[in-house]
Design a protein around this motif. Structure first.
Motif, PDB file in Angstrom:
ATOM      1  N   LEU A 118       7.599  -0.143 -11.585  1.00 21.18           N
ATOM      2  CA  LEU A 118       6.522   0.836 -11.567  1.00 21.18           C
ATOM      3  C   LEU A 118       5.426   0.385 -12.519  1.00 21.18           C
ATOM      4  O   LEU A 118       5.684  -0.279 -13.523  1.00 21.18           O
ATOM      5  CB  LEU A 118       6.991   2.223 -12.023  1.00 21.18           C
ATOM      6  N   ILE A 119       4.208   0.768 -12.221  1.00 18.06           N
ATOM      7  CA  ILE A 119       3.116   0.649 -13.179  1.00 18.06           C
ATOM      8  C   ILE A 119       2.561   2.048 -13.400  1.00 18.06           C
ATOM      9  O   ILE A 119       2.195   2.744 -12.452  1.00 18.06           O
ATOM     10  CB  ILE A 119       2.016  -0.303 -12.686  1.00 18.06           C
ATOM     11  N   PHE A 120       2.565   2.442 -14.663  1.00  9.67           N
ATOM     12  CA  PHE A 120       2.004   3.730 -15.049  1.00  9.67           C
ATOM     13  C   PHE A 120       0.578   3.523 -15.544  1.00  9.67           C
ATOM     14  O   PHE A 120       0.248   2.476 -16.103  1.00  9.67           O
ATOM     15  CB  PHE A 120       2.830   4.357 -16.180  1.00  9.67           C
ATOM     16  N   SER A 121      -0.255   4.520 -15.346  1.00 11.93           N
ATOM     17  CA  SER A 121      -1.590   4.513 -15.939  1.00 11.93           C
ATOM     18  C   SER A 121      -1.757   5.805 -16.729  1.00 11.93           C
ATOM     19  O   SER A 121      -1.224   6.855 -16.350  1.00 11.93           O
ATOM     20  CB  SER A 121      -2.674   4.399 -14.860  1.00 11.93           C
ATOM     21  N   HIS A 122      -2.480   5.696 -17.820  1.00 10.70           N
ATOM     22  CA  HIS A 122      -2.625   6.865 -18.691  1.00 10.70           C
ATOM     23  C   HIS A 122      -3.936   6.772 -19.459  1.00 10.70           C
ATOM     24  O   HIS A 122      -4.280   5.709 -19.986  1.00 10.70           O
ATOM     25  CB  HIS A 122      -1.450   6.938 -19.666  1.00 10.70           C
ATOM     26  N   MET A 125       9.245 -11.488  -0.632  1.00 14.71           N
ATOM     27  CA  MET A 125       8.028 -11.764  -1.389  1.00 14.71           C
ATOM     28  C   MET A 125       7.702 -10.555  -2.271  1.00 14.71           C
ATOM     29  O   MET A 125       7.613  -9.429  -1.789  1.00 14.71           O
ATOM     30  CB  MET A 125       6.867 -12.018  -0.421  1.00 14.71           C
ATOM     31  N   PRO A 126       7.533 -10.763  -3.587  1.00 16.06           N
ATOM     32  CA  PRO A 126       7.220  -9.631  -4.462  1.00 16.06           C
ATOM     33  C   PRO A 126       5.796  -9.134  -4.231  1.00 16.06           C
ATOM     34  O   PRO A 126       4.880  -9.944  -4.036  1.00 16.06           O
ATOM     35  CB  PRO A 126       7.376 -10.223  -5.866  1.00 16.06           C
ATOM     36  N   TRP A 127       5.632  -7.822  -4.221  1.00  8.11           N
ATOM     37  CA  TRP A 127       4.290  -7.289  -4.090  1.00  8.11           C
ATOM     38  C   TRP A 127       4.230  -5.878  -4.653  1.00  8.11           C
ATOM     39  O   TRP A 127       5.245  -5.210  -4.836  1.00  8.11           O
ATOM     40  CB  TRP A 127       3.816  -7.333  -2.632  1.00  8.11           C
ATOM     41  N   TRP A 128       3.026  -5.462  -4.952  1.00 10.79           N
ATOM     42  CA  TRP A 128       2.778  -4.094  -5.423  1.00 10.79           C
ATOM     43  C   TRP A 128       2.165  -3.293  -4.295  1.00 10.79           C
ATOM     44  O   TRP A 128       1.212  -3.749  -3.645  1.00 10.79           O
ATOM     45  CB  TRP A 128       1.825  -4.103  -6.618  1.00 10.79           C
ATOM     46  N   LEU A 129       2.702  -2.121  -4.037  1.00 14.10           N
ATOM     47  CA  LEU A 129       2.074  -1.218  -3.085  1.00 14.10           C
ATOM     48  C   LEU A 129       0.706  -0.804  -3.621  1.00 14.10           C
ATOM     49  O   LEU A 129       0.487  -0.784  -4.833  1.00 14.10           O
ATOM     50  CB  LEU A 129       2.930   0.028  -2.881  1.00 14.10           C
ATOM     51  N   SER A 130      -0.202  -0.479  -2.729  1.00 11.89           N
ATOM     52  CA  SER A 130      -1.495   0.047  -3.161  1.00 11.89           C
ATOM     53  C   SER A 130      -1.293   1.421  -3.787  1.00 11.89           C
ATOM     54  O   SER A 130      -0.219   2.033  -3.666  1.00 11.89           O
ATOM     55  CB  SER A 130      -2.439   0.171  -1.965  1.00 11.89           C
ATOM     56  N   SER A 131      -2.311   1.904  -4.442  1.00 10.91           N
ATOM     57  CA  SER A 131      -2.231   3.235  -5.039  1.00 10.91           C
ATOM     58  C   SER A 131      -1.971   4.293  -3.968  1.00 10.91           C
ATOM     59  O   SER A 131      -1.133   5.187  -4.139  1.00 10.91           O
ATOM     60  CB  SER A 131      -3.530   3.553  -5.789  1.00 10.91           C
ATOM     61  N   ASN A 132      -2.682   4.187  -2.845  1.00  8.32           N
ATOM     62  CA  ASN A 132      -2.475   5.141  -1.746  1.00  8.32           C
ATOM     63  C   ASN A 132      -1.076   5.007  -1.160  1.00  8.32           C
ATOM     64  O   ASN A 132      -0.410   6.005  -0.860  1.00  8.32           O
ATOM     65  CB  ASN A 132      -3.516   4.927  -0.644  1.00  8.32           C
ATOM     66  N   GLY A 133      -0.628   3.754  -0.989  1.00  9.03           N
ATOM     67  CA  GLY A 133       0.707   3.534  -0.459  1.00  9.03           C
ATOM     68  C   GLY A 133       1.774   4.106  -1.374  1.00  9.03           C
ATOM     69  O   GLY A 133       2.769   4.681  -0.917  1.00  9.03           O
ATOM     70  N   THR A 134       1.567   3.948  -2.674  1.00  6.49           N
ATOM     71  CA  THR A 134       2.509   4.498  -3.652  1.00  6.49           C
ATOM     72  C   THR A 134       2.579   6.012  -3.552  1.00  6.49           C
ATOM     73  O   THR A 134       3.672   6.596  -3.545  1.00  6.49           O
ATOM     74  CB  THR A 134       2.088   4.089  -5.081  1.00  6.49           C
ATOM     75  N   GLN A 135       1.423   6.650  -3.453  1.00  8.22           N
ATOM     76  CA  GLN A 135       1.411   8.111  -3.346  1.00  8.22           C
ATOM     77  C   GLN A 135       2.065   8.584  -2.054  1.00  8.22           C
ATOM     78  O   GLN A 135       2.745   9.614  -2.029  1.00  8.22           O
ATOM     79  CB  GLN A 135      -0.032   8.635  -3.444  1.00  8.22           C
ATOM     80  N   ASN A 136       1.880   7.821  -0.975  1.00  3.43           N
ATOM     81  CA  ASN A 136       2.533   8.175   0.292  1.00  3.43           C
ATOM     82  C   ASN A 136       4.054   8.113   0.164  1.00  3.43           C
ATOM     83  O   ASN A 136       4.771   8.985   0.668  1.00  3.43           O
ATOM     84  CB  ASN A 136       2.073   7.224   1.405  1.00  3.43           C
ATOM     85  N   VAL A 137       4.552   7.079  -0.514  1.00  2.00           N
ATOM     86  CA  VAL A 137       5.993   6.956  -0.720  1.00  2.00           C
ATOM     87  C   VAL A 137       6.513   8.121  -1.549  1.00  2.00           C
ATOM     88  O   VAL A 137       7.547   8.721  -1.241  1.00  2.00           O
ATOM     89  CB  VAL A 137       6.338   5.612  -1.403  1.00  2.00           C
ATOM     90  N   LEU A 138       5.794   8.445  -2.618  1.00  4.01           N
ATOM     91  CA  LEU A 138       6.227   9.542  -3.487  1.00  4.01           C
ATOM     92  C   LEU A 138       6.252  10.873  -2.741  1.00  4.01           C
ATOM     93  O   LEU A 138       7.148  11.698  -2.956  1.00  4.01           O
ATOM     94  CB  LEU A 138       5.303   9.638  -4.711  1.00  4.01           C
ATOM     95  N   GLU A 139       5.292  11.065  -1.858  1.00  3.75           N
ATOM     96  CA  GLU A 139       5.271  12.302  -1.069  1.00  3.75           C
ATOM     97  C   GLU A 139       6.444  12.343  -0.093  1.00  3.75           C
ATOM     98  O   GLU A 139       7.076  13.381   0.089  1.00  3.75           O
ATOM     99  CB  GLU A 139       3.946  12.411  -0.299  1.00  3.75           C
ATOM    100  N   ARG A 140       6.755  11.197   0.512  1.00  8.51           N
ATOM    101  CA  ARG A 140       7.835  11.155   1.485  1.00  8.51           C
ATOM    102  C   ARG A 140       9.210  11.343   0.851  1.00  8.51           C
ATOM    103  O   ARG A 140      10.131  11.841   1.476  1.00  8.51           O
ATOM    104  CB  ARG A 140       7.798   9.825   2.250  1.00  8.51           C
ATOM    105  N   LEU A 175       4.030   1.332  -7.197  1.00 12.70           N
ATOM    106  CA  LEU A 175       5.438   0.971  -7.066  1.00 12.70           C
ATOM    107  C   LEU A 175       5.490  -0.477  -6.605  1.00 12.70           C
ATOM    108  O   LEU A 175       4.661  -0.905  -5.800  1.00 12.70           O
ATOM    109  CB  LEU A 175       6.145   1.862  -6.047  1.00 12.70           C
ATOM    110  N   GLY A 176       6.465  -1.214  -7.110  1.00 12.47           N
ATOM    111  CA  GLY A 176       6.597  -2.612  -6.729  1.00 12.47           C
ATOM    112  C   GLY A 176       7.945  -2.899  -6.122  1.00 12.47           C
ATOM    113  O   GLY A 176       8.925  -2.200  -6.378  1.00 12.47           O
ATOM    114  N   GLY A 177       8.005  -3.925  -5.299  1.00 14.52           N
ATOM    115  CA  GLY A 177       9.265  -4.312  -4.684  1.00 14.52           C
ATOM    116  C   GLY A 177       9.118  -5.629  -3.969  1.00 14.52           C
ATOM    117  O   GLY A 177       8.192  -6.397  -4.230  1.00 14.52           O
TER     118      GLY A 177
END
Length: 230
Positions: free
Chosen positions: A98-102, A203-218, A165-167
């Protein structure tokens, strides 16, 4: 009055050297103590800060279920790309990255090392105290200001702080939290997107910010069940 005394320089150096969990706790508390001797300008940050972390599934499910991840004094960076590349980038597959922003409040800032390293007074103190700083070559001399670091003390993080989120491409495609409730058409579009991005298996990659929020909602409707399995 001299601000960057030997004790301040030693505390900064020890912090930058890192260490195991117990060392970081001790060094963080010491840094917090001596930083109060510095001018306020070294203890504020008006920029968004980022931090990469890696957790096992139970810890992540607890964060999402309880909306709370306990934190201690920790290193953050004002450079988003540095956060993404920290320790080689996305964490190993057995962990969830995960990458957090604050956006820190002044009270949360222990020390802003970006401001410190930009200070002529600090640079002069390095020259003055270098022979006396224990472990100098594995701390200040090794890292300098390359990590664009701000040291923050937060009581906890919550899901609103999650930016990415990364994976790994194979695991991301197969994750139940991504594929549940998808129609065949949506699944096809997802696969086409991966192909277009030239994402290779594992292949390692980071989801976009929108993609991350979509995953969290799901994952929200399933989170209590996921937490209960661990």
């Amino acid at each position: 009055m001299e601000q960057f005394t030997l004790e301040v320089m030693q505390a900064i150096n020890d912090w930058q050297r890192g260490g195991d969990h117990n060392q970081k706790v001790r060094r963080g508390e010491r840094l917090k103590e001596v930083s109060l001797l510095l001018e306020k300008k070294y203890r504020v940050c008006n920029q968004l800060c980022y931090r990469q972390e890696a957790h096992d599934e139970p810890r992540l499910w607890s964060l999402l279920a309880d909306n709370c991840l306990p934190e201690t004094i920790a290193a953050w960076t004002i450079d988003e790309q540095l956060a993404k590349n920290f320790k080689g980038g996305v964490a190993p597959e057995h962990l969830l990255a995960l990458i957090f922003s604050h956006n820190p409040k002044d009270i949360e800032v222990i020390i802003n090392l970006n401001t410190v390293y930009a200070s002529e007074e600090f640079l002069c103190a390095i020259e003055k105290y270098r022979p006396q700083i224990i472990g100098y070559y594995s701390g200040i001399d090794k890292y300098k200001d390359t990590q664009k670091e701000v040291v923050l003390e937060l009581n906890n993080l919550d899901t609103s702080d999650i930016l990415y989120l990364g994976g790994y491409s194979g695991t991301l495609e197969d994750l139940a939290i991504l594929n549940d409730s998808k129609t065949p058409d949506e699944t096809l579009k997802f696969q086409q997107r991966i192909k277009k991005l030239e994402v290779k298996p594992k292949m390692p990659w980071w989801l976009s910010s929108n993609g991350t929020q979509n995953v969290l909602e799901r994952v929200k409707p399933k989170i209590l069940d996921l937490k209960g399995r661990e």
